[in-house]
Write a protein that holds these residues in place. Sequence first.
Motif, mmCIF file in Angstrom:
data_model
loop_
_atom_site.group_PDB
_atom_site.id
_atom_site.type_symbol
_atom_site.label_atom_id
_atom_site.label_comp_id
_atom_site.label_asym_id
_atom_site.label_seq_id
_atom_site.Cartn_x
_atom_site.Cartn_y
_atom_site.Cartn_z
ATOM 1 N N ASP A 125 0.832 -1.213 0.000
ATOM 2 C CA ASP A 125 0.000 0.000 0.000
ATOM 3 C C ASP A 125 0.867 1.264 0.000
ATOM 4 O O ASP A 125 0.509 2.276 -0.600
ATOM 5 N N TYR A 129 1.549 4.165 -3.020
ATOM 6 C CA TYR A 129 1.536 5.605 -2.713
ATOM 7 C C TYR A 129 2.780 6.276 -3.311
ATOM 8 O O TYR A 129 2.688 7.341 -3.932
ATOM 9 N N GLY A 176 -5.416 -3.239 4.200
ATOM 10 C CA GLY A 176 -4.016 -3.207 3.794
ATOM 11 C C GLY A 176 -3.486 -4.613 3.609
ATOM 12 O O GLY A 176 -4.060 -5.583 4.121
ATOM 13 N N ALA A 253 -5.678 -2.512 -4.241
ATOM 14 C CA ALA A 253 -5.319 -1.352 -3.419
ATOM 15 C C ALA A 253 -5.545 -0.098 -4.249
ATOM 16 O O ALA A 253 -4.908 0.100 -5.283
ATOM 17 N N TYR A 255 -6.365 4.309 -4.237
ATOM 18 C CA TYR A 255 -6.133 5.539 -3.474
ATOM 19 C C TYR A 255 -7.496 6.136 -3.116
ATOM 20 O O TYR A 255 -8.206 6.651 -3.988
ATOM 21 N N PHE A 266 -3.921 4.512 0.419
ATOM 22 C CA PHE A 266 -4.183 3.311 -0.376
ATOM 23 C C PHE A 266 -4.703 2.219 0.550
ATOM 24 O O PHE A 266 -4.138 1.987 1.628
ATOM 25 N N LEU A 267 -5.761 1.558 0.110
ATOM 26 C CA LEU A 267 -6.325 0.483 0.906
ATOM 27 C C LEU A 267 -7.030 -0.497 -0.040
ATOM 28 O O LEU A 267 -7.567 -0.083 -1.074
ATOM 29 N N VAL A 301 -1.355 1.724 7.478
ATOM 30 C CA VAL A 301 -0.759 2.183 6.208
ATOM 31 C C VAL A 301 -0.266 3.622 6.366
ATOM 32 O O VAL A 301 0.856 3.970 5.979
#
Length: 311
Positions: A125, A129, A176, A253, A255, A266-267, A301
């Motif tokens: 994650d 990013y 995450g 994942a 944003y 991010f997840l 995260v």
Amino acid sequence: MSVNRITVVGAGHVGEHCAQGIAAKELAGEVVLLDVLEGIPEGKGLDQWESAPIEGFDTRVVGTNSYDDAAGSDIFVVTAGIARKPGMSRDDLLKTNAGIVESVSKEIKRIAPDAIVIVVSNPLDVMAYVALKTTGFPRERVFGMAGILDTARYRSFIALELDVSIKDIQALVLGGHGDTMVPLSSYASVSGIPLTQLLAKERIDALVERTRKGGAEIVGYLKSGSAYYAPAAAATQMCEAVVKNQRRILPCAAYLQGEYGMKDVFLGVPCQLGEGGLQKIFEVDLSDEEKAALTKSAEHVRSTIQALEAL
Ligand code: NAD
């Protein structure tokens, strides 16, 4: 979507199998396998291309150390970085892999400003990013592979437990990519039959726990690296969904910009993948317990991003 070139960055375990999967499914005219190690991508790429007459695919496979060979790629799958060894968490890879993913992302921006980037490197994650921030691409074109793998692990364990076909099992793992992942038992089913009707809570809890530790279980066996067959298959599936505009709903994942009450993180969430990349994020109902687990996962995260920024 007419795709001419997909580049897999990192010709290690995940990258090589991903390139082979993309070629075998003929998802592009050419697959470029790119690595900093001299000779490795060239050798693996040539070996894969020599399997084409046997396997019967026409996708050219090219191994290289040069980004010039990847110019204009429609999709990049970023697997570059180091992998876990026993006793290491994904977060232990943070500093090294952030530097690698940043340098790779700069090159992607330079040679393929319209590309879609699928991040695989860990900690996933946070690496997604780094790729988003470094490329400056919109979130529709930068997302990460983790949820498909985590969900596949959960599904594979359910199939073993019930001794039924893997094809009939649906499940969803959000959050995450790590110990804070959130397998949603309420959304797991076997041919539409809720899992909760087929298994006792203690058994489901045990499968969830095994899923959470699924990556470490493989690392424990391999000792010298982490899983790659299922991760490569998952990244290949994401490429396929985009290339064929399948509009598949897969946990990826993404944003978040307000979805699930979260922003700038991010997840893993259910995403629709198709032409252009991330087409839509689905927000599903969660129990209070699941919401709390997802929030905890996002906090983890965020704290890892803060740790990275403090380095
Ligand atoms: P690996 O060590 O086999 O391969 C990594 C490759 O990256 C190596 O060949 C290395 O030379 C290359 N590399 C390093 N720096 C590079 C750079 N700057 N440019 C290009 N290539 C570079 O590791 P692996 O098993 O293939 O795993 C790759 C990454 O994927 C790891 O970070 C691992 O933790 C991660 N991973 C993520 C998931 C997931 O679910 N997201 C699953 C499995 C593995």
